[in-house]
Design a protein around this motif. Structure first.
Motif, PDB file in Angstrom:
ATOM      1  N   ARG A   4       0.830  -1.202   0.000  1.00 28.15           N
ATOM      2  CA  ARG A   4       0.000   0.000   0.000  1.00 28.15           C
ATOM      3  C   ARG A   4       0.875   1.267   0.000  1.00 28.15           C
ATOM      4  O   ARG A   4       0.571   2.253  -0.677  1.00 28.15           O
ATOM      5  CB  ARG A   4      -0.920  -0.015   1.216  1.00 28.15           C
ATOM      6  CG  ARG A   4      -1.962   1.092   1.208  1.00 28.15           C
ATOM      7  CD  ARG A   4      -2.889   1.003   2.397  1.00 28.15           C
ATOM      8  NE  ARG A   4      -3.740  -0.171   2.289  1.00 28.15           N
ATOM      9  CZ  ARG A   4      -3.588  -1.283   2.992  1.00 28.15           C
ATOM     10  NH1 ARG A   4      -2.591  -1.385   3.862  1.00 28.15           N
ATOM     11  NH2 ARG A   4      -4.398  -2.300   2.833  1.00 28.15           N
ATOM     12  N   LEU A   5       1.968   1.233   0.755  1.00 27.50           N
ATOM     13  CA  LEU A   5       2.889   2.373   0.777  1.00 27.50           C
ATOM     14  C   LEU A   5       3.497   2.609  -0.609  1.00 27.50           C
ATOM     15  O   LEU A   5       3.597   3.758  -1.067  1.00 27.50           O
ATOM     16  CB  LEU A   5       4.001   2.129   1.803  1.00 27.50           C
ATOM     17  CG  LEU A   5       5.168   3.122   1.782  1.00 27.50           C
ATOM     18  CD1 LEU A   5       4.687   4.529   2.161  1.00 27.50           C
ATOM     19  CD2 LEU A   5       6.275   2.669   2.726  1.00 27.50           C
ATOM     20  N   LEU A   6       3.908   1.536  -1.291  1.00 21.97           N
ATOM     21  CA  LEU A   6       4.519   1.688  -2.618  1.00 21.97           C
ATOM     22  C   LEU A   6       3.513   2.238  -3.623  1.00 21.97           C
ATOM     23  O   LEU A   6       3.849   3.111  -4.438  1.00 21.97           O
ATOM     24  CB  LEU A   6       5.073   0.343  -3.094  1.00 21.97           C
ATOM     25  CG  LEU A   6       6.243  -0.232  -2.270  1.00 21.97           C
ATOM     26  CD1 LEU A   6       6.648  -1.596  -2.805  1.00 21.97           C
ATOM     27  CD2 LEU A   6       7.435   0.720  -2.291  1.00 21.97           C
ATOM     28  N   VAL A   7       2.279   1.734  -3.587  1.00 21.20           N
ATOM     29  CA  VAL A   7       1.243   2.248  -4.494  1.00 21.20           C
ATOM     30  C   VAL A   7       0.988   3.720  -4.220  1.00 21.20           C
ATOM     31  O   VAL A   7       0.884   4.547  -5.144  1.00 21.20           O
ATOM     32  CB  VAL A   7      -0.047   1.419  -4.335  1.00 21.20           C
ATOM     33  CG1 VAL A   7      -1.208   2.082  -5.081  1.00 21.20           C
ATOM     34  CG2 VAL A   7       0.158   0.005  -4.849  1.00 21.20           C
ATOM     35  N   ALA A   8       0.858   4.075  -2.935  1.00 22.09           N
ATOM     36  CA  ALA A   8       0.623   5.475  -2.570  1.00 22.09           C
ATOM     37  C   ALA A   8       1.790   6.352  -3.004  1.00 22.09           C
ATOM     38  O   ALA A   8       1.594   7.484  -3.486  1.00 22.09           O
ATOM     39  CB  ALA A   8       0.403   5.584  -1.065  1.00 22.09           C
TER      40      ALA A   8
END
Length: 667
Positions: free
Chosen positions: A128-132
């Motif tokens: 989720r952090l990488l997508v964000a």
């Protein structure tokens, strides 16, 4: 397992503390924008790192959801002033500041979407952090590249390095804000120092200026080792150090990225390499952390189960067949040897199953796939002390695995003994109460007989005086004596009947064939004077050839009670109707009056012994509340039923149904 992260702490902190933290991060965003723009005053050079982006995202994560618009406004204002002060153009400064604000809001919104906790604990959290990060960096790069295009730079050539600079900074710095610290130590200080030293050496070997061989892969396995063997928090610090070292050495001409020529600048390859290292380290670290937490939970559960296993009152043992009919103990708790004595021996600090024991003989006879439960006694013929359940499984090599569950029967036997003692005490109390109840019945019967004798004498002499003495002056006195004696006799008869029916030794009265019409006529004749004194007429309608097989005295008592009640509760001038007819295999008797009627509340209790309605008490109508309960019991003893219908102010109809022949089940 975890302490909360900085973002979670800020979410739950008092407003003043949260304001100081978020405000400080927003101010840091402006300061970093100014510092990095002053590196080359007046130029529009694109930096490899853009720390202002990570500070803005950290501020948005530490603020609550409704506070993030204010954070965005602060970021726009301070970044704009910082860039403008650093010599950037007005258009580029404004679009850059807007891009940073939108980026911070978007990254925080994606990370915190539908989540109660802002933390980086699992591989899914890292994803989720990488997508964000990618989404936020793309939006920021779109704004900044548009500003660069307005001042004469190529949009496409600006977009990629700007997005990479923002993404690389966010993915390296922001995890420090959302990684929770672990409650337990993952690595020791010497190990951390050794890994850090290995990372330094690998970076120097791969990127030192003048290094002859392309060794960019060298830091990768050591960084993966760091992520696997240390906490995520420590690994992120080491990651920042590695990427900072690589960037510094590249600036000084070290490593392969310093010599890249062509359409794509070397900085782009360096950013892609750094982002890949960061993503790899975070994913490996999160996976290792998930595994550590699961392992800790498994060990905690195993410790809990083992503690219960060791301290449990029941015995438990696991045995493995080591050779033909020879079993080794794998696990055993302290209760097992005590519950099956002479079966296990303790030597050299270990428990062993005795080969000469009776338990070993039983286990040896059981084949794989069987289960046997039996009670165990210390010696043949002795009382059993435990219950054994032996379950035999099999291993791939053909050997047997035996699970032995031993239940201590002593507590159960003790509970059974106490239960038997309690039942004996209750039985004794019940017998004592039965004796007391019998004494009460005997007392009531005795007193009733003692009262009945003088009443009978009074009635006899009153009748004699009425027949033999025609003195008018005594006529009224004789009527009073007779009426009250009859009233008292009725009460005594009721009490005597209840006493007789409650007695265990009373015999049911004999049944005989009676004519219902004749019994009703006799009842009406006996109550004629009472009806005349109340100015009430009694009308009788009985179908011919209506007979019953019932105790004559009981049936006469039912009639007397019902007709007496009907006359007693009727108003002067009223009429009481008595009807009887055969309906199928039963006789239906109805006694109807036109009196005051019975309320709904009183109808629910009218058959309770000694119950009298409040209205009857207020009107001064005499009675004991035993007539209807006695009538109900007598009718039930004949195999019949009794019920009533009543309308308040209009009267009451009592209906009795008695079988022509009493059913066998009631005999």
């Amino acid at each position: 397992m975890f302490d909360i992260s900085m973002a979670e702490w800020s979410q739950n902190a008092p407003a003043r503390a949260r304001l100081l933290l978020v405000g400080g991060l927003v101010a840091l965003t402006g300061v970093l924008a100014l510092v990095f723009s002053l590196r080359e005053p007046g130029s529009i050079a694109i930096a490899e790192w853009w720390p202002a982006a990570s500070a803005a995202v950290a501020a948005a994560l530490c603020a609550r959801k409704h506070e993030r618009p204010y954070v965005a406004v602060g970021v726009v204002l301070l970044v704009f002033l910082g860039l403008l002060s650093g010599g950037r153009s007005l258009e580029l400064s404004f679009l850059d500041s807007v891009g940073n604000a939108v980026e911070a809001w978007l990254v925080a919104a994606i990370i915190a979407a539908r989540r109660q906790q802002l933390s980086l604990k699992t591989v899914a959290d890292v994803g989720r952090l990488l997508v964000a990060t990618v989404a936020g960096a793309a939006v920021a790069a779109l704004c900044v590249a548009t500003g660069a295009h307005l001042v004469g730079l190529d949009f496409a050539a600006s977009f990629v390095p700007i997005a990479a600079a923002h993404a690389l900074t966010i993915v390296c710095i922001v995890p420090l804000v959302i990684i929770p610290r672990l409650h337990f130590r993952v690595s020791t200080p010497p190990k951390t120092i050794a890994i850090s030293g290995a990372l330094v050496l690998s970076v120097l070997a791969a990127f030192y200026p003048g290094s002859p061989a392309p060794l960019t892969f060298l830091p990768v396995p050591i960084l993966a080792w760091a992520a696997l063997s240390q906490s995520m928090f420590t690994a992120v610090f080491q990651l920042i150090g590695v990427l900072g070292g690589i960037s510094a050495l590249t600036i000084f001409g070290g490593g392969p990225f310093a010599y890249v020529t062509g359409a794509v600048p070397g900085i782009a390859f360096l950013q892609l390499y750094s982002f890949t290292l960061a993503a790899l380290a975070l994913l490996i670290g999160a996976a290792a952390q998930e595994r550590r937490v699961i392992e800790r939970e498994r060990l905690a559960l195993a410790s809990l189960v083992r503690g219960a296993f060791e301290r449990g009152p029941n015995g438990f043992a696991v045995l493995q067949e080591a050779a033909s009919n020879w079993f080794e103990l794998i696990e055993i708790n302290a209760a097992a040897p005590a519950l099956v004595p002479d079966s296990f021996e303790h030597s050299a600090g270990q428990w062993r199953l005795q080969r000469a024991s009776r338990l070993h003989e039983i286990i040896s006879r059981l084949s794989a796939g069987t289960e046997q439960t039996f009670e165990w006694s210390a010696a043949p013929g002795a009382a059993s002390t435990a219950q054994l359940t032996i379950t035999v499984g099999h291993q791939p090599n053909g050997s047997r695995t035996v699970v032995l569950a031993i239940t201590d029967l002593a507590p159960m036997r003790e509970a059974q003994r106490k239960l038997e003692e309690q039942l004996a005490r209750e039985r004794a109390i019940s017998n004592e109460l039965r004796k007391l109840n019998q004494q009460k019945d005997d007392f009531v019967a005795s007193v009733s007989h003692e009262l009945r004798t003088p009443i009978t004498s009074i009635l006899g002499y009153a009748e004699d005086m009425r027949e033999n003495h025609g003195v008018t002056a005594d006529e009224e006195s004789l009527e009073v004596i007779e009426r009250n004696a009859m009233r008292l006799l009725a009460v005594v008869d009721d009490v005597l009947l209840i006493s007789r029916r409650n007695s265990d030794t009373s015999e049911p009265p004999a049944r005989r064939r009676i004519a219902v019409g004749r019994a009703i006529d006799q009842c009406v004749s006996d109550l004629g004077r009472f009806a005349a004194s109340k100015s009430v007429e009694v009308h009788v309608k009985v179908a011919p050839d209506t007979y019953l097989y019932v105790p004559e005295s009981d049936f006469a008592r039912v009639l007397s009670n019902l007709v007496t009640n009907a006359i007693k509760f009727s108003v002067p001038g009223a009429t009481v109707k008595i009807t009887a007819d055969t309906k199928g295999d039963e006789v239906m008797l109805e006694v109807e009056d036109s009196g005051r009627g019975i309320s709904r509340e009183d109808r629910d209790r009218i058959f309770d012994p000694f119950y009298r309605s409040p209205q009857a008490i207020r009107d001064g109508i005499p009675g004991t509340g035993l007539g209807l309960p006695i009538s109900r019991d007598l009718v039930h003893s004949m195999g019949g039923s009794i019920g009533l219908k009543s309308v308040l102010g209009e009267g009451t109809c009592v209906e009795v149904r008695i079988p022509l022949v009493r059913p066998e089940a009631t005999q």
